[in-house]
Design a protein around this motif. Structure first.
Motif, PDB file in Angstrom:
ATOM      1  N   THR A  25      12.569   8.787  -4.652  1.00  0.00           N
ATOM      2  CA  THR A  25      11.318   8.485  -5.358  1.00  0.00           C
ATOM      3  C   THR A  25      10.207   9.347  -4.772  1.00  0.00           C
ATOM      4  O   THR A  25      10.147   9.548  -3.549  1.00  0.00           O
TER       5      THR A  25
ATOM      6  N   THR B 243       7.320   9.893  -3.184  1.00  0.00           N
ATOM      7  CA  THR B 243       6.306   9.264  -2.335  1.00  0.00           C
ATOM      8  C   THR B 243       6.132  10.154  -1.099  1.00  0.00           C
ATOM      9  O   THR B 243       6.906  11.105  -0.906  1.00  0.00           O
ATOM     10  N   GLN B 244       5.189   9.798  -0.251  1.00  0.00           N
ATOM     11  CA  GLN B 244       4.980  10.638   0.943  1.00  0.00           C
ATOM     12  C   GLN B 244       6.208  10.584   1.864  1.00  0.00           C
ATOM     13  O   GLN B 244       6.481  11.526   2.590  1.00  0.00           O
TER      14      GLN B 244
ATOM     15  N   HIS C 138      -1.254  -1.954   5.484  1.00  0.00           N
ATOM     16  CA  HIS C 138      -1.210  -1.623   6.914  1.00  0.00           C
ATOM     17  C   HIS C 138      -2.332  -0.640   7.191  1.00  0.00           C
ATOM     18  O   HIS C 138      -3.495  -1.003   7.093  1.00  0.00           O
ATOM     19  N   HIS C 139      -2.019   0.642   7.493  1.00  0.00           N
ATOM     20  CA  HIS C 139      -3.084   1.583   7.806  1.00  0.00           C
ATOM     21  C   HIS C 139      -3.835   2.049   6.562  1.00  0.00           C
ATOM     22  O   HIS C 139      -5.058   1.991   6.505  1.00  0.00           O
TER      23      HIS C 139
ATOM     24  N   GLY D 244       3.989   3.984  -1.411  1.00  0.00           N
ATOM     25  CA  GLY D 244       4.251   4.562  -2.728  1.00  0.00           C
ATOM     26  C   GLY D 244       4.990   3.584  -3.631  1.00  0.00           C
ATOM     27  O   GLY D 244       4.535   3.281  -4.750  1.00  0.00           O
TER      28      GLY D 244
ATOM     29  N   TYR E 256      17.534   6.919  11.010  1.00  0.00           N
ATOM     30  CA  TYR E 256      17.219   6.277   9.719  1.00  0.00           C
ATOM     31  C   TYR E 256      18.439   5.536   9.192  1.00  0.00           C
ATOM     32  O   TYR E 256      18.351   4.373   8.803  1.00  0.00           O
TER      33      TYR E 256
ATOM     34  N   ASN F  77       0.815  -1.222   0.000  1.00  0.00           N
ATOM     35  CA  ASN F  77       0.000   0.000   0.000  1.00  0.00           C
ATOM     36  C   ASN F  77       0.845   1.267   0.000  1.00  0.00           C
ATOM     37  O   ASN F  77       0.298   2.365  -0.080  1.00  0.00           O
TER      38      ASN F  77
HETATM   39  N1  NAP Z   1      10.942   7.368  -1.408  1.00  0.00           N
HETATM   40  C1  NAP Z   1      12.249   7.474  -1.403  1.00  0.00           C
HETATM   41  O1  NAP Z   1      12.824   8.458  -1.894  1.00  0.00           O
HETATM   42  C2  NAP Z   1      13.098   6.401  -0.781  1.00  0.00           C
HETATM   43  C3  NAP Z   1      14.493   6.524  -0.866  1.00  0.00           C
HETATM   44  C4  NAP Z   1      15.284   5.539  -0.300  1.00  0.00           C
HETATM   45  C5  NAP Z   1      14.690   4.458   0.316  1.00  0.00           C
HETATM   46  N2  NAP Z   1      13.324   4.363   0.382  1.00  0.00           N
HETATM   47  C6  NAP Z   1      12.746   3.215   1.062  1.00  0.00           C
HETATM   48  O2  NAP Z   1      11.736   2.656   0.266  1.00  0.00           O
HETATM   49  C7  NAP Z   1      10.792   1.969   1.085  1.00  0.00           C
HETATM   50  C8  NAP Z   1       9.376   2.357   0.655  1.00  0.00           C
HETATM   51  O3  NAP Z   1       9.202   3.723   0.913  1.00  0.00           O
HETATM   52  P1  NAP Z   1       8.146   4.636   0.128  1.00  0.00           P
HETATM   53  O4  NAP Z   1       8.910   5.740  -0.456  1.00  0.00           O
HETATM   54  O5  NAP Z   1       7.259   3.800  -0.701  1.00  0.00           O
HETATM   55  O6  NAP Z   1       7.345   5.237   1.363  1.00  0.00           O
HETATM   56  P2  NAP Z   1       5.814   5.203   1.767  1.00  0.00           P
HETATM   57  O7  NAP Z   1       4.966   5.563   0.603  1.00  0.00           O
HETATM   58  O8  NAP Z   1       5.710   6.028   2.990  1.00  0.00           O
HETATM   59  O9  NAP Z   1       5.559   3.659   2.108  1.00  0.00           O
HETATM   60  C9  NAP Z   1       5.975   3.113   3.335  1.00  0.00           C
HETATM   61  C10 NAP Z   1       5.173   1.857   3.546  1.00  0.00           C
HETATM   62  O10 NAP Z   1       5.569   1.258   4.788  1.00  0.00           O
HETATM   63  C11 NAP Z   1       4.365   0.841   5.438  1.00  0.00           C
HETATM   64  N3  NAP Z   1       4.542   0.651   6.865  1.00  0.00           N
HETATM   65  C12 NAP Z   1       5.032   1.514   7.786  1.00  0.00           C
HETATM   66  N4  NAP Z   1       4.964   0.960   9.011  1.00  0.00           N
HETATM   67  C13 NAP Z   1       4.430  -0.274   8.849  1.00  0.00           C
HETATM   68  C14 NAP Z   1       4.097  -1.331   9.727  1.00  0.00           C
HETATM   69  N5  NAP Z   1       4.300  -1.246  11.053  1.00  0.00           N
HETATM   70  N6  NAP Z   1       3.556  -2.451   9.210  1.00  0.00           N
HETATM   71  C15 NAP Z   1       3.316  -2.559   7.879  1.00  0.00           C
HETATM   72  N7  NAP Z   1       3.623  -1.604   7.002  1.00  0.00           N
HETATM   73  C16 NAP Z   1       4.160  -0.464   7.480  1.00  0.00           C
HETATM   74  C17 NAP Z   1       3.384   1.944   5.124  1.00  0.00           C
HETATM   75  O11 NAP Z   1       2.049   1.550   5.384  1.00  0.00           O
HETATM   76  P3  NAP Z   1       1.061   2.533   6.238  1.00  0.00           P
HETATM   77  O12 NAP Z   1       1.278   3.897   5.650  1.00  0.00           O
HETATM   78  O13 NAP Z   1      -0.297   2.005   5.994  1.00  0.00           O
HETATM   79  O14 NAP Z   1       1.542   2.442   7.665  1.00  0.00           O
HETATM   80  C18 NAP Z   1       3.657   2.095   3.637  1.00  0.00           C
HETATM   81  O15 NAP Z   1       3.024   1.060   2.925  1.00  0.00           O
HETATM   82  C19 NAP Z   1      11.137   2.366   2.525  1.00  0.00           C
HETATM   83  O16 NAP Z   1      11.850   1.318   3.132  1.00  0.00           O
HETATM   84  C20 NAP Z   1      12.050   3.566   2.347  1.00  0.00           C
HETATM   85  O17 NAP Z   1      12.953   3.698   3.422  1.00  0.00           O
HETATM   86  C21 NAP Z   1      12.519   5.305  -0.159  1.00  0.00           C
END
Ligand code: NAP
Length: 242
Positions: A190, A192-193, A34-35, A11, A155, A9
């Motif tokens: 990327t 995402t939020q 999740h949420h 980004g 982090y 769910n």
């Molecule tokens: N976006 C970037 O620029 C970037 C760069 C480097 C690394 N990353 C990594 O990429 C991964 C994905 O990030 P994203 O950018 O897609 O961020 P995102 O949109 O905020 O997604 C984060 C996800 O983690 C889930 N999550 C958080 N706590 C949880 C829990 N206790 N149980 C189950 N799910 C949980 C959230 O679900 P809920 O919202 O429903 O809690 C959401 O699905 C992360 O590991 C992040 O560190 C992202």
């Protein structure tokens, strides 16, 4: 092909599912949320079975993975960088124990729990010739060798702990589950939020859409062999130092 997508769910997680569905028509997906609730289109898609799971809860993971007979790819897309109260630390003076624990809990713990409860699935498929994937979306800032800027204590430390967990797992499974490739993946910045509050200083061409990132990660995973287990990959397919 059977893909298990944890945090489908988010980004990157949602884009990963959508791009898998589009690019691999034979894929069926077991996804957790999740949420935030997945879009109605994804909820209604007959190729996806959704389970609500808190990935920091061992009982939720045990229940979810316990219902899955076999898999080809398991990809964990969960993570956090900031919460409602706090963002990443610029200096050690901002360090806060609760925020640190939250980072460890969301960025590292789920991968260990997923690995523990996926072991039985991989064991059932031990004699299959095709490579099986266990991958987590990590972050380059978790690389100790690559750290030149400092900051972001919680982090960075949580992603370093995640990387060590994946490396450790690859060593154990290389002996016991030789057809499994364990991978740590850096997605690049990327849209995402998670990255929203930090996008100001990112050049437009360095901020990827979640679909672009998902395509890149799918390409990397699809190219991996079992012999490449225990490595840290960047979105462009290059290898990162631990
Ligand atoms: N976006 C970037 O620029 C970037 C760069 C480097 C690394 N990353 C990594 O990429 C991964 C994905 O990030 P994203 O950018 O897609 O961020 P995102 O949109 O905020 O997604 C984060 C996800 O983690 C889930 N999550 C958080 N706590 C949880 C829990 N206790 N149980 C189950 N799910 C949980 C959230 O679900 P809920 O919202 O429903 O809690 C959401 O699905 C992360 O590991 C992040 O560190 C992202």
């Amino acid at each position: 092909m059977i893909a298990v997508i944890a945090a489908g769910n988010g980004g990157i997680g949602q884009a990963f599912i959508e791009r898998m569905l589009a690019s691999k028509p034979d894929t069926i997906i077991h996804a957790s949320y999740h949420h935030s609730i997945p879009t109605q289109t994804l909820l209604d898609n007959p190729r996806i079975s959704w389970t609500k799971a808190d990935l920091t809860s061992e009982s939720d993971i045990k229940m979810w993975l316990g219902g899955i007979e076999s898999l080809d790819w398991l990809v964990n897309c969960a993570g956090m960088l900031h919460n409602a109260d706090k963002g990443p630390e610029k200096t050690i003076r901002e360090f806060d124990a609760d925020f640190f624990y939250h980072n460890i809990q969301v960025n590292c713990l789920p991968t260990l729990l997923l690995a523990k409860h996926a072991t039985a699935i991989y064991r059932r498929q031990k004699s299959e010739a095709s490579v099986k994937i266990f991958a987590t979306v990590s972050a380059k800032v978790g690389s100790i060798e690559d750290n030149r800027l400092g900051g972001w204590y919680s982090y960075r430390a949580s992603k370093s702990a995640l990387n060590m967990s994946l490396k450790n797992l690859s060593i154990e499974w290389q002996r016991q589950l030789p057809n499994v490739c364990v991978a740590s993946l850096h997605p690049g910045t990327t849209d995402t939020q998670l990255s929203k509050p930090f996008q100001k200083n990112v050049a437009a061409n360095a901020l990827f859409s979640s679909n672009y990132t998902a395509d890149k990660l799918i390409d990397i995973i699809g190219s991996l062999s079992a012999e490449q287990t225990g490595r840290f990959w960047s979105w462009d397919g290059s290898e990162l130092p631990w």
